[in-house]
Design a protein around this motif. Structure first.
Motif, PDB file in Angstrom:
ATOM      1  N   ARG A   1       0.829  -1.213   0.000  1.00 32.00           N
ATOM      2  CA  ARG A   1       0.000   0.000   0.000  1.00 32.00           C
ATOM      3  C   ARG A   1       0.863   1.264   0.000  1.00 32.00           C
ATOM      4  O   ARG A   1       0.556   2.248  -0.679  1.00 32.00           O
ATOM      5  CB  ARG A   1      -0.950  -0.006   1.195  1.00 32.00           C
ATOM      6  N   LEU A   2       1.946   1.230   0.740  1.00 29.41           N
ATOM      7  CA  LEU A   2       2.854   2.375   0.800  1.00 29.41           C
ATOM      8  C   LEU A   2       3.520   2.614  -0.557  1.00 29.41           C
ATOM      9  O   LEU A   2       3.611   3.746  -1.015  1.00 29.41           O
ATOM     10  CB  LEU A   2       3.901   2.132   1.890  1.00 29.41           C
TER      11      LEU A   2
ATOM     12  N   VAL B   1      18.626   6.269   7.708  1.00 26.87           N
ATOM     13  CA  VAL B   1      18.292   5.037   8.429  1.00 26.87           C
ATOM     14  C   VAL B   1      18.040   3.910   7.426  1.00 26.87           C
ATOM     15  O   VAL B   1      18.501   2.779   7.615  1.00 26.87           O
ATOM     16  CB  VAL B   1      17.062   5.250   9.344  1.00 26.87           C
ATOM     17  N   PHE B   2      17.315   4.224   6.352  1.00 23.15           N
ATOM     18  CA  PHE B   2      17.012   3.212   5.341  1.00 23.15           C
ATOM     19  C   PHE B   2      18.281   2.686   4.686  1.00 23.15           C
ATOM     20  O   PHE B   2      18.447   1.477   4.511  1.00 23.15           O
ATOM     21  CB  PHE B   2      16.069   3.773   4.279  1.00 23.15           C
ATOM     22  N   PHE B   3      19.194   3.574   4.284  1.00 19.37           N
ATOM     23  CA  PHE B   3      20.439   3.109   3.669  1.00 19.37           C
ATOM     24  C   PHE B   3      21.320   2.397   4.689  1.00 19.37           C
ATOM     25  O   PHE B   3      21.921   1.370   4.374  1.00 19.37           O
ATOM     26  CB  PHE B   3      21.196   4.270   3.016  1.00 19.37           C
ATOM     27  N   ASP B   4      21.411   2.914   5.917  1.00 16.64           N
ATOM     28  CA  ASP B   4      22.229   2.256   6.944  1.00 16.64           C
ATOM     29  C   ASP B   4      21.773   0.816   7.155  1.00 16.64           C
ATOM     30  O   ASP B   4      22.608  -0.102   7.225  1.00 16.64           O
ATOM     31  CB  ASP B   4      22.148   3.008   8.281  1.00 16.64           C
TER      32      ASP B   4
ATOM     33  N   SER C   1      12.887   2.565  -1.846  1.00 19.85           N
ATOM     34  CA  SER C   1      12.875   3.353  -0.629  1.00 19.85           C
ATOM     35  C   SER C   1      11.676   4.286  -0.761  1.00 19.85           C
ATOM     36  O   SER C   1      11.640   5.115  -1.671  1.00 19.85           O
ATOM     37  CB  SER C   1      14.176   4.144  -0.493  1.00 19.85           C
ATOM     38  N   VAL C   2      10.694   4.097   0.088  1.00 20.97           N
ATOM     39  CA  VAL C   2       9.453   4.882   0.007  1.00 20.97           C
ATOM     40  C   VAL C   2       9.162   5.507   1.368  1.00 20.97           C
ATOM     41  O   VAL C   2       9.292   4.861   2.405  1.00 20.97           O
ATOM     42  CB  VAL C   2       8.258   4.024  -0.470  1.00 20.97           C
ATOM     43  N   LEU C   3       8.766   6.779   1.329  1.00 22.72           N
ATOM     44  CA  LEU C   3       8.489   7.512   2.556  1.00 22.72           C
ATOM     45  C   LEU C   3       7.407   8.542   2.258  1.00 22.72           C
ATOM     46  O   LEU C   3       7.513   9.300   1.288  1.00 22.72           O
ATOM     47  CB  LEU C   3       9.769   8.208   3.046  1.00 22.72           C
ATOM     48  N   LEU C   4       6.374   8.551   3.075  1.00 22.33           N
ATOM     49  CA  LEU C   4       5.307   9.531   2.886  1.00 22.33           C
ATOM     50  C   LEU C   4       5.877  10.950   2.996  1.00 22.33           C
ATOM     51  O   LEU C   4       6.779  11.201   3.814  1.00 22.33           O
ATOM     52  CB  LEU C   4       4.202   9.324   3.919  1.00 22.33           C
ATOM     53  N   PRO C   5       5.399  11.873   2.174  1.00 20.29           N
ATOM     54  CA  PRO C   5       5.987  13.223   2.109  1.00 20.29           C
ATOM     55  C   PRO C   5       6.114  13.937   3.448  1.00 20.29           C
ATOM     56  O   PRO C   5       7.121  14.596   3.719  1.00 20.29           O
ATOM     57  CB  PRO C   5       5.044  13.986   1.174  1.00 20.29           C
TER      58      PRO C   5
ATOM     59  N   VAL D   1       4.904   4.254   7.664  1.00 25.30           N
ATOM     60  CA  VAL D   1       4.994   5.533   6.958  1.00 25.30           C
ATOM     61  C   VAL D   1       6.166   5.581   5.990  1.00 25.30           C
ATOM     62  O   VAL D   1       6.288   6.500   5.189  1.00 25.30           O
ATOM     63  CB  VAL D   1       5.069   6.713   7.939  1.00 25.30           C
ATOM     64  N   GLY D   2       7.025   4.575   6.077  1.00 28.85           N
ATOM     65  CA  GLY D   2       8.169   4.497   5.184  1.00 28.85           C
ATOM     66  C   GLY D   2       8.789   3.130   5.259  1.00 28.85           C
ATOM     67  O   GLY D   2       8.619   2.413   6.249  1.00 28.85           O
ATOM     68  N   ALA D   3       9.505   2.764   4.206  1.00 29.07           N
ATOM     69  CA  ALA D   3      10.194   1.480   4.192  1.00 29.07           C
ATOM     70  C   ALA D   3      11.213   1.467   3.068  1.00 29.07           C
ATOM     71  O   ALA D   3      11.077   2.187   2.071  1.00 29.07           O
ATOM     72  CB  ALA D   3       9.209   0.329   4.012  1.00 29.07           C
TER      73      ALA D   3
END
Length: 193
Positions: free
Chosen positions: A21-22, A114-117, A100-104, A65-67
């Protein structure tokens, strides 16, 4: 308060619908312009139930809210092996940092790092030498390009990534307003872990 966690193994399956969904919501925006559906997403995301895959998830309460996703490159060999056919790196040396998806409303608070780490840590844990991802190539003159769009190239370069000249792939998806999927070019970026 946002919490983050890195999920692997069976824990990934429990969040795949949230992730689907995200992805549909975030990838609807530029530069993807993706007109997605849940059934396609469920099928596509099965790759992240493989050994070695990771989902780095960000939660606001119980809402994802992000992943960011990542997996050994050989899990994506059907899609990307040809792009690396003339490169010295072997697929077994590469960890693929996929979406890499994150709500605006959650952007600009360090979650991209954090996602790349998290994904790079998974790559190192698996003994990978390289980390790669790919970005969508869209024409500067595309009619749906927002006038205030800022590419993420500077962020990626600060993380140590650089585009690999001539190393591209193509992937199909349906754009907003389109009747069928079309091929889109993707540029690979890489760094040594």
């Amino acid at each position: 308060m946002i919490r983050t966690e890195s999920l692997t193994g069976t824990a990934v399956a429990a969040v795949l619908d949230d992730l689907a969904r995200l992805r549909i919501a975030v990838f609807r925006d530029w530069p993807y312009l993706y007109d997605g559906d849940l059934e396609y997403e469920r099928d596509y995301l099965r790759a992240y139930q493989s050994p070695g895959a990771v989902v780095v998830a960000a939660w606001d309460g119980d809402r994802m809210v992000g992943a960011a996703t990542g997996a050994p490159m050989e899990d994506h060999a059907d899609d990307f092996a040809a792009a690396f056919a003339d490169r010295p790196e072997r697929l077994g040396e590469i960890f693929y940092c996929a979406e890499s998806v994150l709500l605006p409303e959650y952007r600009g608070h360090g979650l991209g790092h954090v996602f790349f780490d998290g994904r790079e840590a998974q790559g190192r844990l698996l003994g990978r030498r390289y980390s790669v991802f790919c970005s969508v190539i869209r024409p500067q003159t595309h009619p749906m390009r927002p006038s205030d769009y800022r590419p993420l190239d500077g962020f990626w370069r600060k993380r140590g990534y650089a585009p690999l000249p001539g190393v591209t792939a193509e992937f199909d998806w349906k754009d907003i307003g389109a009747t069928a999927s079309t091929r889109k070019p993707l540029q690979f970026w890489m760094k040594e872990l």
